[in-house]
Design an enzyme around this catalytic site. Structure first.
Site, mmCIF file in Angstrom:
data_model
loop_
_atom_site.group_PDB
_atom_site.id
_atom_site.type_symbol
_atom_site.label_atom_id
_atom_site.label_comp_id
_atom_site.label_asym_id
_atom_site.label_seq_id
_atom_site.Cartn_x
_atom_site.Cartn_y
_atom_site.Cartn_z
ATOM 1 N N GLY A 158 0.811 -1.205 0.000
ATOM 2 C CA GLY A 158 0.000 0.000 0.000
ATOM 3 C C GLY A 158 0.848 1.260 0.000
ATOM 4 N N CYS A 159 0.172 2.394 -0.155
ATOM 5 C CA CYS A 159 0.897 3.657 -0.287
ATOM 6 C C CYS A 159 1.598 4.059 1.010
ATOM 7 C CB CYS A 159 -0.049 4.756 -0.766
ATOM 8 S SG CYS A 159 -1.544 4.955 0.236
ATOM 9 N N TYR A 160 0.869 4.091 2.118
ATOM 10 C CA TYR A 160 1.506 4.448 3.389
ATOM 11 C C TYR A 160 2.599 3.453 3.776
ATOM 12 C CZ TYR A 160 -1.922 8.136 4.625
ATOM 13 O OH TYR A 160 -2.681 9.276 4.671
ATOM 14 N N THR A 162 4.471 1.720 1.849
ATOM 15 C CA THR A 162 5.618 1.877 0.957
ATOM 16 C C THR A 162 6.531 2.997 1.426
ATOM 17 O OG1 THR A 162 4.496 0.964 -0.986
ATOM 18 C CG2 THR A 162 6.307 2.490 -1.390
ATOM 19 N N ALA A 163 5.990 4.187 1.608
ATOM 20 C CA ALA A 163 6.820 5.317 2.024
ATOM 21 C C ALA A 163 7.399 5.099 3.415
ATOM 22 C CB ALA A 163 5.993 6.603 1.997
#
Length: 353
Positions: A158-160, A162-163
């Site tokens: 997911g996006c969160y 990943t970062a």
């Protein structure tokens, strides 16, 4: 050699970003796009930015043409992917799933956080986790299946997560940290999806920063799984008034031994892990990531700082939530599975203004 590709859920924001990337991809031939709500609508009518670039129109998710593809991307909400994936794999189609349905290794954890019964838990043991910089062996396993003529399932991070993970995993894996992992993350409004709500309505989102799902956001167990820190992540997401971009600031309590390390020494470890990976840019000491620097790219910028007084490492990651956080990561994983250069069809150069 070109491969026939489809996108299920192409009308959403992540799906539209997939379409944008795939239309420019030299090896993936986008042949079918689906959306039950938009079936029969021309792509260019739904998104005028595609005028002149494609004459595709949306069909329904059950379009038989989907099963004729070599590769299908799923850009659908959680639980919807489970209704599609087993049949696609049975048809010999490799699947790159952007949803949450196959990310978590434990079905009980999935069912607890998503409030839904997992209908194909046997696939959790064989799926590959789609975060290539940290789970290269998973992607190699999927590539081996493809080379053997078998379909593979890749569940993209997911996006969160990943970062957050790209920023903090090297420090956690090196054993520098102890105790809780505190994550303060902020995302643009596209991260909430295409459907409008009171929270994402322009009049409410503009000129405002707000927290949401505090203490219960579903990306929490995924971050814990990636970092190997079950029950030790405190994750607070925020909605900020911009379209694209995600910034995750991670606070890590250092061990006594690591507290004496300089940021420069720590960055050497980050370079050892990420050098040669085109989509992670480790910034030099004194430089920290910005979302504006990565919008439109598949890049994660990572930067480090130390709070010397409290022996805390501050690890920061910035991505475009629709690209490295979703569609771009999916294309990167697909490139690797199909034996292509991972950079194919993707940009690592941001927009300067």
């Amino acid at each position: 050699m070109s491969y026939k590709v489809g996108v299920i859920g192409a009308a959403g924001y992540a799906g539209a970003e997939l379409v944008r990337l795939l239309l420019q991809h030299p090896e993936f031939d986008l042949t079918v796009i689906t959306s039950n709500a938009d079936a029969g609508t021309a792509l260019a009518d739904a998104y005028p930015a595609f005028a002149g670039a494609s004459d595709l129109a949306f069909t329904t998710h059950d379009d038989p043409a989907v099963r004729e593809c070599d590769l299908v991307f799923l850009a659908v909400p959680h639980t919807a992917a489970m209704s599609q994936v087993p049949a696609l794999l049975d048809a010999g189609v490799t699947v790159v799933d952007l949803s949450a349905d196959y990310r978590l290794s434990d079905k009980d954890v999935y069912e607890q956080w998503y409030g839904a019964t997992h209908t194909s838990p046997e696939l959790l043991a064989t799926r590959s986790f789609g975060l290539p910089e940290l789970f290269g062996e998973d992607i190699e396993r999927a590539r081996a299946l493809h080379e053997a003529g078998k379909p593979a399932l890749v569940a993209c991070a997911g996006c969160y997560p990943t970062a957050t993970s790209l920023a903090s995993a090297p420090a956690v894996r090196a054993g520098w940290t102890q105790g809780l992992v505190i994550v303060d993350a902020k995302s643009g409004v596209t991260g909430a999806g295409k459907g409008c709500s009171a929270k994402t309505h322009f009049c409410n989102a503009d000129e405002d920063v707000q927290t949401y799902n505090v203490g219960k956001h579903r990306h929490t167990p995924e971050i814990e799984q990636i970092l190997g820190k079950p029950g030790e992540v405190v994750f607070t997401p925020h909605l900020v008034p911009q379209k694209r971009g995600l910034l995750s600031t991670v606070y890590l309590q250092l061990t006594d031994e690591a507290a004496d390390m300089s940021v420069e020494d720590m960055l050497e470890c980050y370079h050892a892990l990420y050098d040669g990976r085109p989509f992670v840019q480790v910034l030099p000491a004194g430089k920290l990531p910005r979302t504006a620097s990565v919008v439109g790219t598949n890049v994660c910028q990572v930067g480090l700082a130390k709070n010397e007084r409290t022996h805390t490492l501050v690890a920061i990651g910035a991505i475009d939530n629709l690209c490295k956080g979703a569609a771009g990561q999916g294309v990167q994983c697909a490139n690797l599975v199909f034996g292509l250069d991972e950079k194919t069809g993707l940009s690592n150069v941001g927009m300067p203004v």
